[in-house]
Design a protein around this motif. Structure first.
Motif, PDB file in Angstrom:
ATOM      1  N   HIS A 137       0.768  -1.225  -0.208  1.00  0.00           N
ATOM      2  CA  HIS A 137      -0.241  -0.533  -0.086  1.00  0.00           C
ATOM      3  C   HIS A 137       0.758   1.479   0.012  1.00  0.00           C
ATOM      4  N   THR A 138       1.847   1.053   1.028  1.00  0.00           N
ATOM      5  CA  THR A 138       3.310   2.529   0.846  1.00  0.00           C
ATOM      6  C   THR A 138       4.112   2.401   0.064  1.00  0.00           C
ATOM      7  N   SER A 139       3.697   1.894  -1.221  1.00  0.00           N
ATOM      8  CA  SER A 139       5.154   1.538  -2.323  1.00  0.00           C
ATOM      9  C   SER A 139       4.358   2.799  -3.502  1.00  0.00           C
ATOM     10  N   ALA A 140       4.835   3.596  -3.962  1.00  0.00           N
ATOM     11  CA  ALA A 140       4.805   4.560  -5.044  1.00  0.00           C
ATOM     12  C   ALA A 140       4.110   3.903  -6.352  1.00  0.00           C
ATOM     13  N   VAL A 141       4.051   2.261  -6.728  1.00  0.00           N
ATOM     14  CA  VAL A 141       3.203   2.034  -8.174  1.00  0.00           C
ATOM     15  C   VAL A 141       1.906   2.589  -6.880  1.00  0.00           C
ATOM     16  N   ASN A 142       1.768   1.653  -6.298  1.00  0.00           N
ATOM     17  CA  ASN A 142       0.081   1.168  -5.834  1.00  0.00           C
ATOM     18  C   ASN A 142      -0.684   2.425  -5.260  1.00  0.00           C
ATOM     19  N   GLU A 143       0.334   3.421  -5.054  1.00  0.00           N
ATOM     20  CA  GLU A 143      -0.275   4.951  -4.675  1.00  0.00           C
ATOM     21  C   GLU A 143      -0.576   5.428  -5.598  1.00  0.00           C
ATOM     22  N   THR A 144       0.473   5.499  -7.108  1.00  0.00           N
ATOM     23  CA  THR A 144       0.159   6.048  -8.086  1.00  0.00           C
ATOM     24  C   THR A 144      -0.755   5.455  -8.946  1.00  0.00           C
TER      25      THR A 144
ATOM     26  N   GLY B 158       4.284   2.108 -15.494  1.00  0.00           N
ATOM     27  CA  GLY B 158       5.802   1.370 -15.135  1.00  0.00           C
ATOM     28  C   GLY B 158       5.891   0.898 -14.203  1.00  0.00           C
ATOM     29  N   VAL B 159       6.455  -0.709 -13.578  1.00  0.00           N
ATOM     30  CA  VAL B 159       6.796  -1.383 -12.769  1.00  0.00           C
ATOM     31  C   VAL B 159       8.223  -1.191 -12.664  1.00  0.00           C
ATOM     32  N   PRO B 160       9.104  -0.394 -11.462  1.00  0.00           N
ATOM     33  CA  PRO B 160      10.483  -0.323 -11.631  1.00  0.00           C
ATOM     34  C   PRO B 160      11.237  -2.045 -11.295  1.00  0.00           C
ATOM     35  N   SER B 161      11.705  -2.236 -11.590  1.00  0.00           N
ATOM     36  CA  SER B 161      12.887  -3.556 -11.660  1.00  0.00           C
ATOM     37  C   SER B 161      12.831  -3.587 -10.407  1.00  0.00           C
ATOM     38  N   GLY B 162      12.911  -4.928  -9.431  1.00  0.00           N
ATOM     39  CA  GLY B 162      13.426  -5.092  -7.850  1.00  0.00           C
ATOM     40  C   GLY B 162      12.565  -5.491  -7.799  1.00  0.00           C
ATOM     41  N   THR B 163      10.607  -5.343  -8.088  1.00  0.00           N
ATOM     42  CA  THR B 163      10.246  -4.551  -6.812  1.00  0.00           C
ATOM     43  C   THR B 163       8.447  -6.089  -7.860  1.00  0.00           C
TER      44      THR B 163
END
Length: 156
Positions: free
Chosen positions: A51-58, A151-156
């Protein structure tokens, strides 16, 4: 004894979430838009994007804007709006789609005429946050689908 709606946020943890796609219909109301946002956030969390990741928030913010538009501008009485969240096969991008039944009202990302207006900036926000977005005809029915990819940053 209280019965809970199947869309109750308290039941989110009980719902199975597939690994690459989530799709659901919601009532064309502010409550439906809020529930759609909550379900997308939960789905992303279950896919490994906390929930606190940039991908989820965005994606949650993009979903909130697209659902609010579907409820406010795309509502047809008695018709639901639909949300679909898809992870690409390689996991490099996520796509959210919000479909409604109003084909004649296609959105455009433009600056509001009145700089003091309290609305009209949602798609500008979507355009700024998403890697891409657009509008297509709705598959399998009348209306339109507004979509956005992130886009999903690599490594996540």
């Amino acid at each position: 004894m209280h019965s809970r709606s199947p869309q109750s946020p308290r039941l989110l943890s009980l719902l199975p979430m597939p690994a690459t796609e989530f799709a659901m219909a919601f009532t064309s109301t502010p409550r439906g838009a809020r529930l759609a946002r909550l379900f997308v956030a939960h789905c992303l969390d279950s896919w490994g994007h906390p929930h606190t990741s940039a991908v989820n928030e965005t994606l949650t913010l993009i979903t909130a804007e697209l659902c609010a538009n579907a409820v406010q501008h795309g509502r047809v009485p008695g018709r639901d709006f639909h949300v679909r969240l898809v992870a690409e096969a390689d996991g490099a991008r996520l796509r959210v789609e919000v479909s409604d039944t109003r084909a004649e009202r296609r959105p455009a990302a433009t600056v509001p005429a009145d700089p003091d207006a309290e609305s009209g900036r949602g798609l500008l926000l979507v355009a700024a946050l998403a890697d891409g977005w657009g509008v297509t005809d709705r598959r399998g029915g009348p209306g339109k689908t507004v979509w956005a990819t992130v886009g999903v940053p690599s490594g996540t």
